[in-house]
Design a protein around this motif. Structure first.
Motif, PDB file in Angstrom:
ATOM      1  N   LYS A 170     -55.353 -28.583  29.237  1.00  0.00           N
ATOM      2  CA  LYS A 170     -56.118 -27.345  29.109  1.00  0.00           C
ATOM      3  C   LYS A 170     -57.596 -27.613  29.291  1.00  0.00           C
ATOM      4  O   LYS A 170     -58.309 -26.851  29.946  1.00  0.00           O
ATOM      5  CB  LYS A 170     -55.852 -26.724  27.735  1.00  0.00           C
ATOM      6  N   LEU A 171     -58.081 -28.711  28.724  1.00  0.00           N
ATOM      7  CA  LEU A 171     -59.491 -29.059  28.872  1.00  0.00           C
ATOM      8  C   LEU A 171     -59.823 -29.349  30.329  1.00  0.00           C
ATOM      9  O   LEU A 171     -60.840 -28.894  30.856  1.00  0.00           O
ATOM     10  CB  LEU A 171     -59.829 -30.261  27.989  1.00  0.00           C
ATOM     11  N   ARG A 172     -58.939 -30.102  30.985  1.00  0.00           N
ATOM     12  CA  ARG A 172     -59.185 -30.463  32.384  1.00  0.00           C
ATOM     13  C   ARG A 172     -59.191 -29.238  33.285  1.00  0.00           C
ATOM     14  O   ARG A 172     -60.017 -29.123  34.193  1.00  0.00           O
ATOM     15  CB  ARG A 172     -58.128 -31.448  32.865  1.00  0.00           C
ATOM     16  N   LEU A 173     -58.290 -28.288  33.013  1.00  0.00           N
ATOM     17  CA  LEU A 173     -58.140 -27.132  33.890  1.00  0.00           C
ATOM     18  C   LEU A 173     -59.092 -25.994  33.555  1.00  0.00           C
ATOM     19  O   LEU A 173     -59.541 -25.273  34.448  1.00  0.00           O
ATOM     20  CB  LEU A 173     -56.697 -26.616  33.824  1.00  0.00           C
ATOM     21  N   LYS A 174     -59.398 -25.819  32.269  1.00  0.00           N
ATOM     22  CA  LYS A 174     -60.166 -24.656  31.848  1.00  0.00           C
ATOM     23  C   LYS A 174     -61.527 -24.991  31.253  1.00  0.00           C
ATOM     24  O   LYS A 174     -62.335 -24.094  31.009  1.00  0.00           O
ATOM     25  CB  LYS A 174     -59.362 -23.830  30.842  1.00  0.00           C
ATOM     26  N   GLY A 175     -61.776 -26.273  30.990  1.00  0.00           N
ATOM     27  CA  GLY A 175     -63.059 -26.666  30.415  1.00  0.00           C
ATOM     28  C   GLY A 175     -63.020 -26.770  28.900  1.00  0.00           C
ATOM     29  O   GLY A 175     -62.124 -26.237  28.246  1.00  0.00           O
ATOM     30  N   ARG A 176     -64.014 -27.452  28.359  1.00  0.00           N
ATOM     31  CA  ARG A 176     -64.053 -27.739  26.920  1.00  0.00           C
ATOM     32  C   ARG A 176     -64.125 -26.487  26.061  1.00  0.00           C
ATOM     33  O   ARG A 176     -63.534 -26.417  24.984  1.00  0.00           O
ATOM     34  CB  ARG A 176     -65.247 -28.635  26.596  1.00  0.00           C
ATOM     35  N   SER A 177     -64.875 -25.480  26.529  1.00  0.00           N
ATOM     36  CA  SER A 177     -65.082 -24.279  25.720  1.00  0.00           C
ATOM     37  C   SER A 177     -63.806 -23.463  25.535  1.00  0.00           C
ATOM     38  O   SER A 177     -63.738 -22.604  24.651  1.00  0.00           O
ATOM     39  CB  SER A 177     -66.167 -23.401  26.342  1.00  0.00           C
ATOM     40  N   SER A 195     -42.386 -39.617  17.561  1.00  0.00           N
ATOM     41  CA  SER A 195     -43.664 -38.940  17.362  1.00  0.00           C
ATOM     42  C   SER A 195     -43.850 -37.908  18.462  1.00  0.00           C
ATOM     43  O   SER A 195     -43.541 -38.155  19.621  1.00  0.00           O
ATOM     44  CB  SER A 195     -44.801 -39.959  17.406  1.00  0.00           C
ATOM     45  N   PHE A 196     -44.367 -36.753  18.072  1.00  0.00           N
ATOM     46  CA  PHE A 196     -44.592 -35.685  19.033  1.00  0.00           C
ATOM     47  C   PHE A 196     -45.929 -35.924  19.728  1.00  0.00           C
ATOM     48  O   PHE A 196     -46.967 -35.426  19.306  1.00  0.00           O
ATOM     49  CB  PHE A 196     -44.610 -34.320  18.321  1.00  0.00           C
ATOM     50  N   THR A 197     -45.929 -36.719  20.769  1.00  0.00           N
ATOM     51  CA  THR A 197     -47.156 -36.985  21.507  1.00  0.00           C
ATOM     52  C   THR A 197     -47.486 -35.815  22.411  1.00  0.00           C
ATOM     53  O   THR A 197     -46.633 -34.982  22.726  1.00  0.00           O
ATOM     54  CB  THR A 197     -47.013 -38.257  22.363  1.00  0.00           C
ATOM     55  N   ILE A 198     -48.737 -35.785  22.853  1.00  0.00           N
ATOM     56  CA  ILE A 198     -49.178 -34.701  23.723  1.00  0.00           C
ATOM     57  C   ILE A 198     -48.364 -34.657  25.002  1.00  0.00           C
ATOM     58  O   ILE A 198     -48.051 -33.599  25.529  1.00  0.00           O
ATOM     59  CB  ILE A 198     -50.683 -34.853  24.026  1.00  0.00           C
ATOM     60  N   LYS A 199     -47.964 -35.814  25.515  1.00  0.00           N
ATOM     61  CA  LYS A 199     -47.201 -35.861  26.768  1.00  0.00           C
ATOM     62  C   LYS A 199     -45.835 -35.201  26.633  1.00  0.00           C
ATOM     63  O   LYS A 199     -45.232 -34.808  27.639  1.00  0.00           O
ATOM     64  CB  LYS A 199     -47.036 -37.308  27.214  1.00  0.00           C
ATOM     65  N   SER A 200     -45.330 -35.100  25.416  1.00  0.00           N
ATOM     66  CA  SER A 200     -44.003 -34.526  25.223  1.00  0.00           C
ATOM     67  C   SER A 200     -44.027 -33.007  25.105  1.00  0.00           C
ATOM     68  O   SER A 200     -42.980 -32.371  25.078  1.00  0.00           O
ATOM     69  CB  SER A 200     -43.355 -35.113  23.958  1.00  0.00           C
ATOM     70  N   TRP A 201     -45.220 -32.405  25.046  1.00  0.00           N
ATOM     71  CA  TRP A 201     -45.303 -30.962  24.895  1.00  0.00           C
ATOM     72  C   TRP A 201     -45.106 -30.270  26.233  1.00  0.00           C
ATOM     73  O   TRP A 201     -45.198 -30.873  27.295  1.00  0.00           O
ATOM     74  CB  TRP A 201     -46.678 -30.537  24.363  1.00  0.00           C
ATOM     75  N   ASN A 202     -44.873 -28.951  26.176  1.00  0.00           N
ATOM     76  CA  ASN A 202     -44.898 -28.142  27.382  1.00  0.00           C
ATOM     77  C   ASN A 202     -46.292 -28.213  27.989  1.00  0.00           C
ATOM     78  O   ASN A 202     -47.285 -28.316  27.273  1.00  0.00           O
ATOM     79  CB  ASN A 202     -44.565 -26.680  27.063  1.00  0.00           C
ATOM     80  N   ARG A 203     -46.363 -28.136  29.297  1.00  0.00           N
ATOM     81  CA  ARG A 203     -47.636 -28.318  29.993  1.00  0.00           C
ATOM     82  C   ARG A 203     -48.709 -27.355  29.489  1.00  0.00           C
ATOM     83  O   ARG A 203     -49.865 -27.732  29.311  1.00  0.00           O
ATOM     84  CB  ARG A 203     -47.419 -28.122  31.503  1.00  0.00           C
ATOM     85  N   ASP A 204     -48.331 -26.091  29.228  1.00  0.00           N
ATOM     86  CA  ASP A 204     -49.308 -25.097  28.794  1.00  0.00           C
ATOM     87  C   ASP A 204     -49.858 -25.381  27.394  1.00  0.00           C
ATOM     88  O   ASP A 204     -50.884 -24.830  27.005  1.00  0.00           O
ATOM     89  CB  ASP A 204     -48.681 -23.698  28.806  1.00  0.00           C
ATOM     90  N   ASP A 205     -49.138 -26.231  26.651  1.00  0.00           N
ATOM     91  CA  ASP A 205     -49.558 -26.520  25.281  1.00  0.00           C
ATOM     92  C   ASP A 205     -50.356 -27.816  25.169  1.00  0.00           C
ATOM     93  O   ASP A 205     -50.735 -28.201  24.071  1.00  0.00           O
ATOM     94  CB  ASP A 205     -48.335 -26.619  24.366  1.00  0.00           C
ATOM     95  N   ARG A 206     -50.617 -28.476  26.257  1.00  0.00           N
ATOM     96  CA  ARG A 206     -51.309 -29.760  26.201  1.00  0.00           C
ATOM     97  C   ARG A 206     -52.814 -29.559  26.194  1.00  0.00           C
ATOM     98  O   ARG A 206     -53.400 -29.124  27.180  1.00  0.00           O
ATOM     99  CB  ARG A 206     -50.928 -30.619  27.409  1.00  0.00           C
ATOM    100  N   PRO A 207     -53.470 -29.913  25.091  1.00  0.00           N
ATOM    101  CA  PRO A 207     -54.927 -29.730  25.031  1.00  0.00           C
ATOM    102  C   PRO A 207     -55.679 -30.500  26.112  1.00  0.00           C
ATOM    103  O   PRO A 207     -56.673 -30.006  26.649  1.00  0.00           O
ATOM    104  CB  PRO A 207     -55.278 -30.245  23.632  1.00  0.00           C
ATOM    105  N   ARG A 208     -55.203 -31.704  26.448  1.00  0.00           N
ATOM    106  CA  ARG A 208     -55.897 -32.484  27.476  1.00  0.00           C
ATOM    107  C   ARG A 208     -55.842 -31.780  28.824  1.00  0.00           C
ATOM    108  O   ARG A 208     -56.842 -31.716  29.550  1.00  0.00           O
ATOM    109  CB  ARG A 208     -55.280 -33.877  27.585  1.00  0.00           C
TER     110      ARG A 208
END
Length: 232
Positions: free
Chosen positions: A22-29, A7-20
């Protein structure tokens, strides 16, 4: 021995493609609807990321979150990679969003026009499969004192008791009211019964020095304002 699918979990993606991340670094919006939905999903399926799966689910609802909220658990589970647990998580998250719209402090909310009234009422009425009639009670600054369901009916109509609405208005010391009901069919054309009820409300409220500012018909996409159309 059968080959284990991955399964393609979020942890297996490239760092820039991880929504979690991205949310932590850039905010929900900073996240798209698909990225937010992907966080809820947690993972995709064999050969498909959670974001891709989220995009497919959103596309099936016309990329409209209100329409997405109307999808049943059974419909959500037709997507490969969405089992019962994920379908329930999606439904729960959307319901929390709907309830948040209902529970934001009404005392800070000021009605300035039909659009602002619709923004307040849409989370209450837009997604219902049956018709409901609600009243907004306002003070002399047009701030919401209370929003109250006056009646609940079927797909095509609901009965309304004007006396109950005015009784509560007097108890709240409201100086103005806005009526609202939904049309599950999606039509924005007021019926003759809608017009007659509005006239009765206007006359009854006026006799008590309470202004009837508007009557809205709410659907999941648009709204109709009696005031804007010159019917008040």
């Amino acid at each position: 021995m059968p080959e284990k699918t991955e399964s393609f979990t979020i942890k297996s993606w490239n760092r820039d493609d991880r929504p979690r991340e991205k949310l932590r670094l850039k905010g929900r919006s900073a996240l798209s609807d698909a990225e937010l939905l992907a966080i809820i999903l947690g993972s995709g399926s064999s050969g498909e990321s959670a974001v891709s799966l989220a995009k497919r689910i959103l596309a099936s609802a016309g990329n409209n979150l209100s329409s997405l909220g109307n999808l049943s658990l059974t419909k959500l589970m037709t997507f490969h990679g969405v089992g019962e647990a994920k379908a329930i998580s999606i439904a729960a998250a959307l319901e929390l969003g709907r309830r948040r719209g209902l529970t934001e402090s009404p005392y800070r909310y000021r009605i300035t026009n039909s659009a602002s009234a619709n923004r307040f009422l849409k989370p209450v009425l837009a997604e219902l499969p049956h018709e409901e009639f609600w009243v907004l009670y306002l003070n002399n600054s047009n701030r919401v004192l209370k929003h109250e369901q006056l009646s609940k009916g079927g797909i095509t109509g609901t009965l309304v008791d004007i006396r109950l609405a005015l009784k509560l208005a007097l108890e709240l010391n409201a100086t103005a009211m806005i009526l609202a009901h939904n049309h599950p069919s999606g039509t924005l054309i007021p019926s003759e019964a809608d017009k007659q009820l509005t006239r009765k409300f206007h006359k009854a409220a006026g006799s008590l020095d309470i202004k009837l500012l508007d009557h809205l018909i709410v659907t999941d996409k648009e709204y109709y304002s009696f005031a804007d159309e010159g019917l008040l």
